[in-house]
Design a protein around this motif. Structure first.
Motif, mmCIF file in Angstrom:
data_model
loop_
_atom_site.group_PDB
_atom_site.id
_atom_site.type_symbol
_atom_site.label_atom_id
_atom_site.label_comp_id
_atom_site.label_asym_id
_atom_site.label_seq_id
_atom_site.Cartn_x
_atom_site.Cartn_y
_atom_site.Cartn_z
ATOM 1 N N THR A 153 0.855 -1.197 0.003
ATOM 2 C CA THR A 153 -0.044 0.026 0.092
ATOM 3 C C THR A 153 0.781 1.135 0.092
ATOM 4 N N LEU A 154 2.051 1.179 0.881
ATOM 5 C CA LEU A 154 2.953 2.419 0.730
ATOM 6 C C LEU A 154 3.251 2.931 -0.323
ATOM 7 N N MET A 155 3.523 1.918 -1.368
ATOM 8 C CA MET A 155 3.966 1.913 -2.665
ATOM 9 C C MET A 155 3.379 2.920 -3.578
ATOM 10 N N SER A 156 2.002 3.361 -3.143
ATOM 11 C CA SER A 156 1.389 4.192 -3.824
ATOM 12 C C SER A 156 1.189 5.489 -2.880
ATOM 13 N N VAL A 167 9.308 1.111 -2.133
ATOM 14 C CA VAL A 167 9.593 0.424 -3.320
ATOM 15 C C VAL A 167 11.143 -0.546 -2.900
ATOM 16 N N LEU A 168 12.076 0.083 -2.598
ATOM 17 C CA LEU A 168 13.213 -0.521 -2.317
ATOM 18 C C LEU A 168 13.153 -1.645 -1.117
ATOM 19 N N ILE A 169 12.124 -1.418 -0.179
ATOM 20 C CA ILE A 169 12.123 -2.552 0.867
ATOM 21 C C ILE A 169 11.473 -3.872 0.466
ATOM 22 N N MET A 170 10.628 -3.618 -0.887
ATOM 23 C CA MET A 170 10.002 -4.739 -1.503
ATOM 24 C C MET A 170 10.933 -5.976 -1.831
ATOM 25 N N ARG A 187 2.340 -3.545 -9.541
ATOM 26 C CA ARG A 187 2.700 -2.339 -8.925
ATOM 27 C C ARG A 187 3.854 -1.656 -9.064
ATOM 28 N N LEU A 188 4.868 -2.705 -8.717
ATOM 29 C CA LEU A 188 6.293 -2.434 -8.838
ATOM 30 C C LEU A 188 6.500 -1.845 -10.215
ATOM 31 N N LYS A 189 6.128 -2.438 -11.396
ATOM 32 C CA LYS A 189 6.282 -2.257 -12.690
ATOM 33 C C LYS A 189 5.860 -0.625 -12.967
ATOM 34 N N GLU A 190 4.551 -0.410 -12.273
ATOM 35 C CA GLU A 190 4.130 1.042 -12.587
ATOM 36 C C GLU A 190 5.060 2.131 -11.870
ATOM 37 N N GLU A 193 7.740 4.110 -13.971
ATOM 38 C CA GLU A 193 7.208 5.441 -14.550
ATOM 39 C C GLU A 193 6.608 6.635 -13.321
ATOM 40 N N ASP A 194 6.992 6.304 -12.404
ATOM 41 C CA ASP A 194 6.749 7.216 -11.589
ATOM 42 C C ASP A 194 7.154 8.696 -11.663
ATOM 43 N N PRO A 195 6.398 9.675 -11.569
ATOM 44 C CA PRO A 195 6.904 11.069 -11.764
ATOM 45 C C PRO A 195 7.943 11.216 -11.098
#
Lengths: 1114, 149
Positions: A153-156, A167-170, A187-190, A193-195
């Motif tokens: 959830t925190l990834m978003s 993301v890193l801890i995943m 979600r990781l793949k998304e 393309e994070d801003p």
């Protein structure tokens, strides 16, 4: 309350803070340990206080002490307390302490789960951040499983600061809990393309790390990364992406072709050395993978080599080192382009930095050819002389030998030269590699027949001058060479010029100071030499000389008979007796040489190192079968029972084990001593072995021989390898000249051995070996089995992450979400027991979801059927491994049992009995299973991972037959279910239909156990060892006789009874991977309690669950 | 990255960060072994060495050795860059950092490292980003100190 706080802060003023502690330690340099122990006492006091500030200060100091190497694990709970403080200052210290001190074995980690979850969802981003950072250091599989969903959830999260960390801890979470990879991957793949560039680079980092380990699952991401690579300007990110491509290209050559251009552009344009280096490395990797398909990339290779040359020529040692390192990668595929830089690499051999010299050495290995071998080795020999440190010198030595012996001595044209190099190497003092030189000598002497005469002469010289090699006998590894020398002289003694002298050299008293195994070889080969000498003398009818030789042996051998080394002693006494007997015969003028030589007749051929392993097992030989039936358990019945579970000790009063008083003990001890004194086989403890020696009778008779102390300073007649170099050059010159002559006078006959080719400039093939060299190949047994030797490390944590990510997510794949006060999470193996689902074929494909619900309804029915089948099979088959599960279909019955393979801890055999219940003919059966990470169906070579196996028979109506399938399993601690399908063709008179049957194979943990008998004493020892973890189980309301109960456990769970006393029994079983499982079963009033121990707690837990299930069904 | 160590010329450990779970005993053994190897190297030697199955990248800044263990396929130069970046961050934070700063404020040094690297991977490639995060967290901390006592 307020008072308390005030009091706390006043106290604090007198406490040491971290700075005081550090200062104190620096001021107490002499008695640091004492000072710190008083500090630790203070800290312990501080930790007892309620004030969290005091505690945090104490924990902070502990963290510092932990770094200094003091054990602070006792404070783990206090660390958790500080972690759960609501104030960021303390929380931060708590998490820091935890990240430094906690590891997977820390038991309080379990307590942190909820606290961490709370912190993760804190409104303060720094609370979350600090929790994530801490977690990244001490995440355990349990934490990973419980928190995976929260982190996802925190990834978003809205804040990039948190997203980036999440993301890193995943990555850490994936490693600990591989099941989370598939659900979290989209979600990781998304995030690629994070801003936010930070989040983006974090995502690139994680995916690159994942992909590097299991590249094939990430091929589909290639276009996305390609886009990133061409657009990104961040060198950190670029390097990661380029590295990823390096891993992907071997799997997809087309990608490589596409990459070459942007990469070469980068190489040309970038000024960052790290990026340049990465690009060059990847281009090399690409070209290696392309080398078969596209030969025309010499331009790129040239570019790389050029750039690397610049690196090597740079004054920066780091760049030099890396340049050489990368060069060695090119060498493997494009040796030609590297060889042109030989000058540069030889220069690097003179570098001050040892690691650079070692890299250069590595390169030389691949650069030698027939033409330059002698020259390069000469250069290396010079370095050997100059080298100051033994480690570097040893490295040089091994490299020289590696270079010369590579690919079956391919580049050696003159073996005399090689032997003399080896002999020269023996002069190195204090090298550890004596055995290496020795094995080379042996190898060459055995396999190159033409060289034997020369080798023997050299070895005789070595033996004669052995005292030069063995200055410091015990620590000097070089004396191993004598082992080879003695053996070669003995075995090929017919080539010796003066065997008598060598024999004498081998029997010098000083030999007795050599290590035992070398002495043994000396003695044995002295006998061989003796045979040769006798033969020679008898041939010349010089019986006087022959008798003298015998006399020599009779005089010298007793020294070896006295040896403390058994091998030497045994050989020496055998040979001594033999010689004495020969002496007797000689005195009667009987010719003995023939008979003595016959002892050592026959040629020894070299045997390939793996030959024995490859001998196929003859047909009909079952290595697992008992030769004699194992002794039945009843034999041990009357032995006194031993308490095997510690806590039972008091309950089982052992009648025979009475209290022994001191007197009795003393008496027994006396008796034992007496017995030992009379026992010739008992080795008494004596202070030193030498003492025993002296006590032995006959020591006075050891002949004392004068030691010749005149040591020549130079080894006479040792050949210098340099001479060979010169000779070789001359020889080549001459050959060339001869060839030219020949060209002129073409009619002249060919002469000279080994001449192969015609004219042309001096090329590789042009150089003919000096001797006609016949390198004997090593022998292999007939019909040797080809075996592949690549064994992967099964412990690699990344292996579990080899997961197909392109498959759509199934419903079942969800991260465990813990709702408020929910039940504890089930482990993957615990969920409802759906054995198999008889299904109408052809209907399944479309509405999977609905079907699943239906399946559940069917369960009950299935279970009932299950019993009937089980009974049938139980009576049918007496084998005790019946782990019967079944598959039923109108046409086909199938029963299977799973059996572990004891020799191979990673294999189980599933035998399936198919029975045709229909009136039709069943054929073309194909068995297929959807492999899981852990269990894989073994398919024939060349078959894809999803191919089915053809069942090797057809079934006429009413017939049954058995097929066996081998599965490889990695971990056996969890039960597992594999889904599979069986397809077959039903053929009736007029039609044939294609049918499909879905089933599940249930690999219970029990099926990995193998009934193994265990004796009570071994059993007790096992339990006492303390390596086993315990667990227990209670079964209520079991009303069956105790022996039935035991039989049931034995039968269904593969245990054997170790011993039984009344209503109490101990049982044992062993898993295919060697885990021990011990049970203590007790019964009273319909209640059965099972105490169990095993070295693998999760395996034990699962086995107990299965036992519970067995009894709940009755 | 497997772990990062900071130690002094005298062989005193100043900072250690392990990115893979390692038993305490093994840690001590590895640290001792590695310090010996690294300290024995002469100043003119290159910054890389192969040790066990790892690659060690180290660099000396004044009296402190910064030492990272990375895996076989990792890029040595970028690891050197990581070390350098970390030193720069320390330098910015403490204002021309010296060994004593790290000794006395070792927890701060850890906080900076944790903000820069996480689980052995680079978290933020921009210096500013890292420093800003540290400053804000510190601000929060100061606030708590003030209110708490």
């Amino acid at each position: 309350m307020a008072l308390k706080i005030v009091k706390g802060s006043i106290d604090r003023m007198f406490d040491k803070n971290l700075q005081d502690l550090v200062r104190g330690i620096r001021n107490h340099k002499e008695d640091e340990a004492k000072y710190i122990s008083t500090c630790i006492d203070e800290i312990k006091q501080e930790l007892k206080q309620d004030n969290i500030a005091v505690k945090a200060n104490a924990v902070c100091k502990l963290t510092y002490l932990q770094m200094l190497g003091y054990d602070v694990s006792w404070a783990a709970f206090n660390i958790v307390e500080v972690m759960s403080s609501s104030k960021f200052t303390y929380k931060r210290i708590g998490y820091l302490a935890a990240s430094q001190c906690f590891h997977e074995g820390t038991d309080v980690i379990m307590l942190t789960t909820n606290q961490i979850r709370k912190d993760l969802s804190s409104p303060n981003q720094y609370d979350t951040g600090v929790a994530l950072t801490g977690l990244s250091c001490f995440v355990t599989p349990d934490l990973a499983r419980d928190l995976a969903n929260d982190i996802m959830t925190l990834m978003s999260h809205t804040k990039p600061y948190i997203r980036k960390k999440a993301v890193l801890i995943m990555y850490k979470v994936f490693l600990k809990y591989p099941e989370s990879l598939r659900p979290a991957f989209p979600r990781l793949k998304e995030k690629l393309e994070d801003p936010d560039p930070g989040v983006q680079s974090a995502a690139v980092n994680v995916i690159c790390e994942l992909a590097r380990r299991n590249p094939k699952n990430y091929l589909s991401l290639a276009p996305l990364f390609f886009k990133l690579m061409t657009s990104s300007t961040n060198n950190w990110v670029l390097i990661k992406i380029i590295k990823l491509f390096g891993a992907l290209t071997p799997l997809e050559p087309r990608l490589g072709k596409k990459l070459i251009e942007p990469l070469t552009n980068l190489i040309h344009s970038t000024s960052a050395m790290s990026l340049l280096y990465e690009c060059v490395n990847t281009v090399i990797a690409v070209l290696i993978s392309l080398s078969s398909g596209m030969p025309n990339h010499s331009a790129s290779i040239q570019l790389c080599v050029q750039k690397l040359r610049i690196l090597i020529e740079d004054s920066d040692q780091n760049l030099k080192y890396l340049g050489l390192l990368a060069m060695s990668k090119i060498l493997k595929t494009h040796p030609k382009s590297v060889q042109s830089h030989k000058d540069l690499i030889l220069q690097c051999l003179d570098d001050k930095d040892e690691s650079i010299r070692l890299r250069a050495l590595d390169l030389l290995y691949g650069m030698v050819s027939k033409k330059n071998l002698m020259e390069i080795v000469k250069k290396l020999m010079l370095h050997v002389d100059k080298a100051e440190g033994t480690t570097y010198r040893d490295e040089l030595l091994t490299k020289i030998i590696d270079i010369c012996s590579q690919s079956n001595y391919q580049y050696i044209t003159n073996f005399e030269w090689y032997i003399s190099i080896l002999v020269e190497l023996t002069r190195l003092e204090g090298t550890r590699h004596g055995h290496l030189i020795a094995s080379q000598m042996l190898d060459v002497a055995i396999r190159v027949k033409a060289i034997r005469a020369f080798a023997v002469a050299q070895m005789a010289m070595l033996l004669d001058n052995a005292h030069l090699l063995t200055g410091n006998m015990q620590r000097n590894g070089i004396c191993e060479v004598l082992y080879a020398a003695a053996w070669i002289c003995g075995e090929f003694s017919e080539h010796l010029e003066d065997p008598n002298q060598t024999l004498e050299a081998m029997l010098r008293p000083k030999v007795a100071t050599l290590p035992g195994h070398i002495q043994a070889v000396y003695v044995q080969n002295a006998a061989k030499l003796f045979a040769t000498v006798l033969r020679k003398h008898e041939g010349a009818t010089d019986s006087q000389a022959a008798q003298e030789t015998s006399q020599l042996l009779v005089e010298r051998l007793p020294l070896f008979v006295q040896s403390a080394n058994l091998e030497v002693q045994e050989r020496a006494s055998c040979i001594l007796q033999l010689v004495k007997y020969i002496q007797k015969l000689q005195q009667k003028d009987v010719e003995v040489a023939e008979e003595v030589s016959a002892l050592f007749a026959g040629e020894l051929n070299p045997v390939a190192p793996k030959a024995q392993k490859k001998v196929p097992v003859p047909e009909g030989l079952d290595l697992d079968a008992w030769i004699n039936e194992p002794p039945s358990e009843s034999e041990s019945e009357d032995e006194k029972p031993k308490a095997v579970f510690a806590k039972e000790e008091t309950k089982h009063s052992r009648p025979r084990h009475t209290e022994v008083d001191e007197k009795e003990l003393a008496r027994r001890r006396e008796a034992r001593k007496q017995e030992q004194a009379n026992n010739p086989f008992y080795i008494k403890s004596s202070p030193s072995s030498q003492k025993v020696y002296q006590d032995a009778p006959g020591v006075e008779h050891i002949p004392v021989v004068q030691i010749d102390l005149s040591v020549p300073l130079k080894v006479p007649g040792m050949p210098m390898s340099d001479q060979y170099l010169k000779l070789e050059e001359e020889r080549r010159q001459k050959e060339k000249a001869e060839k030219k002559k020949k060209e002129k006078k073409k009619k002249r006959e060919k002469h000279g051995k080994g001449k192969k080719h015609d004219s042309g400039p001096e090329s590789e093939e042009d150089i003919t070996p000096a001797h006609h060299v016949d390198i004997v190949t090593e022998e292999m047994p007939e019909n040797a089995l080809p075996s592949d030797d690549d064994d992967k490390d099964p412990n690699d944590p990344h292996k579990a992450l080899d997961i197909d990510l392109d498959k759509p997510l199934a419903d079942t794949e969800k991260l465990p979400v813990r709702t408020h006060r929910s039940e504890p999470l089930k482990s993957p193996g615990e969920d409802g027991d759906v054995e198999s689902v008889p299904q109408e074929p052809k209907k399944r494909s479309s509405k999977e979801k609905k079907e699943k619900k239906k399946d559940k309804d069917k369960d009950r029915k299935v279970c009932q059927l299950d019993f009937s089948v089980r009974r049938i099979t139980d009576s049918n088959k007496n084998g005790c491994y019946l782990e019967t599960k079944w598959v039923v279909y109108t046409h086909l019955w199938a029963v299977y049992d799973i059996q572990g393979n004891l020799q191979d801890g990673s294999q189980v055999v599933v035998s399936v009995i198919f029975e045709n219940k229909s009136d039709s003919f069943l054929k073309s059966m194909e068995f297929n299973v959807l492999d899981s990470l852990n269990s894989k169906l073994q398919r024939p070579e060349g078959a894809g991972p999803h191919d089915g196996l053809v069942v090797p028979f057809q079934l006429p109506p009413g017939v049954s037959n058995e097929a066996r399938f081998i599965f490889s399993v990695q971990s056996i601690v969890m039960p597992q279910k594999l889904k599979g399908t069986l397809t077959f063709i039903v053929k009736s008179e007029d039609s044939s239909t294609h049918e499909k049957l879905d089933f599940k194979l249930h690999f219970t943990c029990t099926s990995y156990l193998i009934t193994t008998p265990c004796y009570s004493d071994a059993y007790a020892k096992l339990l006492e060892s303390g390596d086993l973890k315990s667990s227990s189980l209670r079964l209520e309301g079991v009303n069956m006789p105790f022996h039935h109960l035991l039989a049931r456990i034995c039968f269904h769970h593969h245990f054997s009874v170790v011993e039984r006393i009344d209503s109490c029994a101990s049982m044992y079983s062993r898993s295919i991977q060697g885990h021990h499982v011990c049970l203590l079963v007790k019964t009273a009033d319909q209640t059965v309690s099972i105490d169990a121990k095993c070295d693998e707690p999760s395996l034990l837990g699962n086995v107990l669950d299965e036992i519970k299930q067995t009894f709940s069904q009755c | 990255m497997r772990f990062m160590l900071l130690f002094s010329r005298q062989g005193k450990l100043r900072l250690q960060k392990w990115y893979t779970a390692t038993a305490e005993r093994d840690k001590k053994k590895m640290v001792r072994e590695l310090m010996q190897v690294v300290l024995a190297r002469k100043p003119k030697m290159c910054s890389f060495l192969e040790w066990r199955d790892l690659k060690i990248v180290y660099k000396r800044y004044a009296s402190l050795y910064f030492c990272c263990a990375v895996e076989e396929q990792d890029n040595e130069l970028i690891t050197l860059e990581v070390i350098h970046r970390f030193v720069e961050l320390l330098d910015k934070y403490f204002g021309s950092v010296c060994e004593l700063d790290i000794i006395f404020n070792f927890e701060k040094a850890y906080f900076i490292l944790d903000e820069f690297l996480m689980g052995g991977e680079i978290q933020d490639t921009s210096k500013k980003g890292v420093l800003k995060a540290i400053e804000q967290a510190d601000l929060l901390q100061e606030g708590v100190w003030g209110g708490g006592v």
